[in-house]
Structure formats: structure tokens, C-alpha cells
Write an enzyme that holds these catalytic residues in place. Structure first.
Site, PDB file in Angstrom:
ATOM      1  N   SER A 142       0.852  -1.190   0.000  1.00  0.00           N
ATOM      2  CA  SER A 142       0.000   0.000   0.000  1.00  0.00           C
ATOM      3  C   SER A 142       0.887   1.239   0.000  1.00  0.00           C
ATOM      4  O   SER A 142       1.884   1.311   0.708  1.00  0.00           O
ATOM      5  CB  SER A 142      -0.944  -0.006   1.198  1.00  0.00           C
ATOM      6  OG  SER A 142      -0.249  -0.183   2.412  1.00  0.00           O
ATOM      7  N   GLY A 150      -5.970   0.875   5.094  1.00  0.00           N
ATOM      8  CA  GLY A 150      -5.167  -0.289   4.731  1.00  0.00           C
ATOM      9  C   GLY A 150      -5.862  -1.596   5.063  1.00  0.00           C
ATOM     10  O   GLY A 150      -5.735  -2.586   4.326  1.00  0.00           O
ATOM     11  N   ASP A 151      -6.628  -1.596   6.156  1.00  0.00           N
ATOM     12  CA  ASP A 151      -7.384  -2.796   6.526  1.00  0.00           C
ATOM     13  C   ASP A 151      -8.502  -3.047   5.519  1.00  0.00           C
ATOM     14  O   ASP A 151      -8.793  -4.197   5.167  1.00  0.00           O
ATOM     15  CB  ASP A 151      -7.971  -2.639   7.932  1.00  0.00           C
ATOM     16  CG  ASP A 151      -6.922  -2.276   8.961  1.00  0.00           C
ATOM     17  OD1 ASP A 151      -5.767  -2.697   8.790  1.00  0.00           O
ATOM     18  OD2 ASP A 151      -7.249  -1.556   9.921  1.00  0.00           O
ATOM     19  N   GLY A 198      -0.373   4.653   0.130  1.00  0.00           N
ATOM     20  CA  GLY A 198      -1.063   5.872   0.524  1.00  0.00           C
ATOM     21  C   GLY A 198      -1.710   6.557  -0.662  1.00  0.00           C
ATOM     22  O   GLY A 198      -2.448   5.950  -1.440  1.00  0.00           O
ATOM     23  N   GLY A 208      -1.658   4.974  -4.137  1.00  0.00           N
ATOM     24  CA  GLY A 208      -2.418   3.770  -4.450  1.00  0.00           C
ATOM     25  C   GLY A 208      -1.822   2.514  -3.861  1.00  0.00           C
ATOM     26  O   GLY A 208      -1.441   2.468  -2.691  1.00  0.00           O
TER      27      GLY A 208
END
Length: 319
Positions: free
Chosen positions: A228, A260-261, A230, A233
Site C-alpha cells: 500500500s 489499509g485494513d 497511501g 495507491g
């Protein structure tokens, strides 16, 4: 139809999200609103999966003295509660959302401690749930007093039973899990750029550097590596190639907590529905993350909104 997914959270938290017009350090700040939600990385994943209609079992360790918010979340969303209760209070994490800068400051408080008896009970429960090909999401930090090899232990046990382990952790716990023999490694990992740089001990300034690092991890035996990035993308690498998807511009950030989860939840939702097109897997993951940014707490907008977001995401193949 999606298969049942199991999430594991050893250090859950009550997330107290405080929204401010602007955050001024060293001054009195007046909040515009505050929300308290049951959270922790695996809990957030379970919540988003349930919103999408994926059957989910949420397991882990939970302080019995303030478990009510978690129990209510599980009851409201039809999530099977398989948490082992331990003495004390689950920790509180404070999230300060600065509307002027569109950013979030995290203050994570100490959590519960775990004993061997609780871990043994949890291991028995996971062994009962393990099936060939079932996805297990191991997510988050480890509580104080727990050996940093704990995620490695669960990876070894679950992969031996045929489960596909998705690991989202960092630091020493991640390092120990990735030091396992190839046959015991997690099937998918989802570090962010900083966590990957920390693991490798070097900076990854360009997208090509990140893709090369992901391929290096694949060569060690990890089937899928998702990084990830931020606002940039996310990048997904599998044996079939690498894809990058840019983040969508959103009109307003409500909270970046759990984005992120949500990405992990979207990836697993696609995989549990037997999606085999990696661009589509990444697309749904990014749509979940974008949808979560518009929410307070571990929730998704309605399915039509997620589908509209997914339609706007165009993963680009890198090789």
C-alpha cells in the site's frame, strides 16, 4: 458465493476518532465531533468483509472488562465472535483527524497482556477452523509480553493445515514470519512502503524499486505481495505479473484510519469469491479502501457505491 474467512487480532483496540477543524499543537483544541468504534486491524477487516456479505469469523484476544462495543459490532454485522476473553481492558487508540490538512494523527495506548493458556485456547479454536484453501487474515501488532515470533508460529501452524495465510504486520513480528521456510510462509502479505523499507533495510523511492522488492519476496516463496502506497495507491505482484492502481481523488476525507485494513478486506473478498484476475482483485481492494475513507469507523458504504468506485479504478500492468 464467498467462502468463510477467519480474521485474527491479538491486539484489538477501541478507536476514539476526534475530528478537529485544525490541530494546533500545544494549544487548546475544540473538537467538532467524536466517535468510538471497536477496532484493531483484524476487526476492521472482518467488519468490512461482513459489509460486503462475506461470511467471517473474528478471533483473537479481547479484554473482558470493556468487550461490549466489540460484541455489539459482531452482533450487528453477523460476525461470528471467536475471541478469547482475557482479564483487563482492551486498549484505546486516539485518532485526531485534522480537517484543514486532511490528515490523521494516531496515539496508540498500551494494550492487554496475554498468557499461554489464552494462546493455547486460541490455537485450538484456529485449528478447528482451518480448512484447505480457507483464508486466514493475521493482522496488527502484538500485545505486550507476547513473543514477537507469534505470527510466525500461527503461520507455520495454519499453512501446515492447508490454510492460506494473509499477513498484515510490521517490525520484528513481520521479520520473523518472513524468515520461515518457504512451505510455512504466509500466502499473501500487505506491508505499506515504510514497513517494506524497514524490513529490507533500504529506501524504495520509485515504483520500480517497490516492484523489484515485491518480486524478491515472491522469489522467497510468498505467492502474492501487495504494497500500500497511501496517496499513490497500491501495487500487487503475483506469479502472473505486477499491477499498480492509483488512488482515486476523493472530495472529503472523513478518516484514513483503517484504509489499509479495508484494502486487505477487498483483496480477500475478491479472492474468497474465487476471483482469478489479479487486476480485478486489486481493483476491489482499492475500491474498499476508497470507500472506507468516506466513513468513520470500520465500515463500507453500500455495495452500489463500492461498485462505482471500482469501475473508476484502472489497474496498470507493469510487466
Amino acid at each position: 458465493m464467498s467462502a468463510t474467512v477467519v480474521t485474527l487480532t491479538l491486539n484489538p483496540a477501541l478507536d476514539q476518532t476526534v475530528s478537529l477543524p485544525a490541530l494546533h499543537c500545544g494549544a487548546v483544541n475544540i473538537a467538532s465531533d467524536v466517535h468510538v468504534n471497536a477496532g484493531g486491524k483484524g476487526v476492521n477487516v472482518a467488519s468490512c468483509l461482513a459489509d460486503w456479505g462475506v461470511p467471517v469469523v473474528a478471533a483473537g484476544l479481547l479484554g473482558r472488562d470493556n468487550a461490549a462495543a466489540f460484541e455489539q459490532l459482531f452482533a450487528d454485522k453477523g460476525i461470528r465472535d471467536a475471541f478469547v476473553r482475557v482479564p483487563g481492558n482492551t486498549r484505546t487508540n486516539i485518532k485526531l483527524v485534522d480537517r484543514s490538512r486532511q490528515c490523521t494523527t494516531d496515539i496508540n495506548l498500551p494494550g492487554i497482556s496475554a498468557d499461554e493458556a489464552a494462546l493455547e485456547k486460541l490455537q485450538l479454536l484456529l485449528d478447528e477452523q482451518a480448512e484447505n484453501g480457507r483464508y486466514f487474515v493475521l493482522a496488527g501488532s502484538l500485545p505486550a509480553g507476547l513473543d514477537q515470533g507469534c505470527w510466525a508460529h500461527f503461520c507455520r501452524q495454519l499453512t501446515a493445515l492447508g490454510a492460506r495465510v494473509v499477513l498484515d504486520s510490521s517490525g520484528n513480528a513481520l521479520q520473523q514470519a518472513l524468515a520461515l521456510p518457504a512451505a510455512a510462509l504466509p500466502w499473501l502479505i500487505k506491508p505499506n512502503r515504510e514497513e517494506l523499507e524497514q524490513y529490507l533495510g533500504r529506501k524504495l523511492p520509485q515504483r520500480d524499486d517497490i516492484a523489484a522488492a515485491a518480486r524478491q519476496l515472491q522469489a522467497q516463496g510468498i505467492a502474492v505481495v501487495v504494497v500500500s502506497l497511501g496517496a499513490d495507491g497500491a501495487l500487487l505482484c503475483s506469479a502472473d505479473g505486477c499491477w499498480h492502481a492509483r488512488a482515486l481523488p476523493l472530495p472529503q476525507l472523513h478518516s484514513s484510519v483503517g484504509a489499509g485494513d479495508a484494502l486487505v478486506a477487498g483483496l480477500v473478498a475478491a479472492l474468497s469469491a474465487h476471483e482469478q484476475d489479479w487486476a480485478e482483485v486489486l481493483r476491489l481492494g482499492m475500491a474498499f479502501a476508497a470507500g472506507k475513507l468516506e466513513q468513520i469507523g470500520p465500515h463500507l458504504p453500500d455495495a452500489a457505491n463500492i461498485r462505482a468506485l471500482a469501475a473508476a479504478i484502472q489497474p496498470q500492468r507493469l510487466d
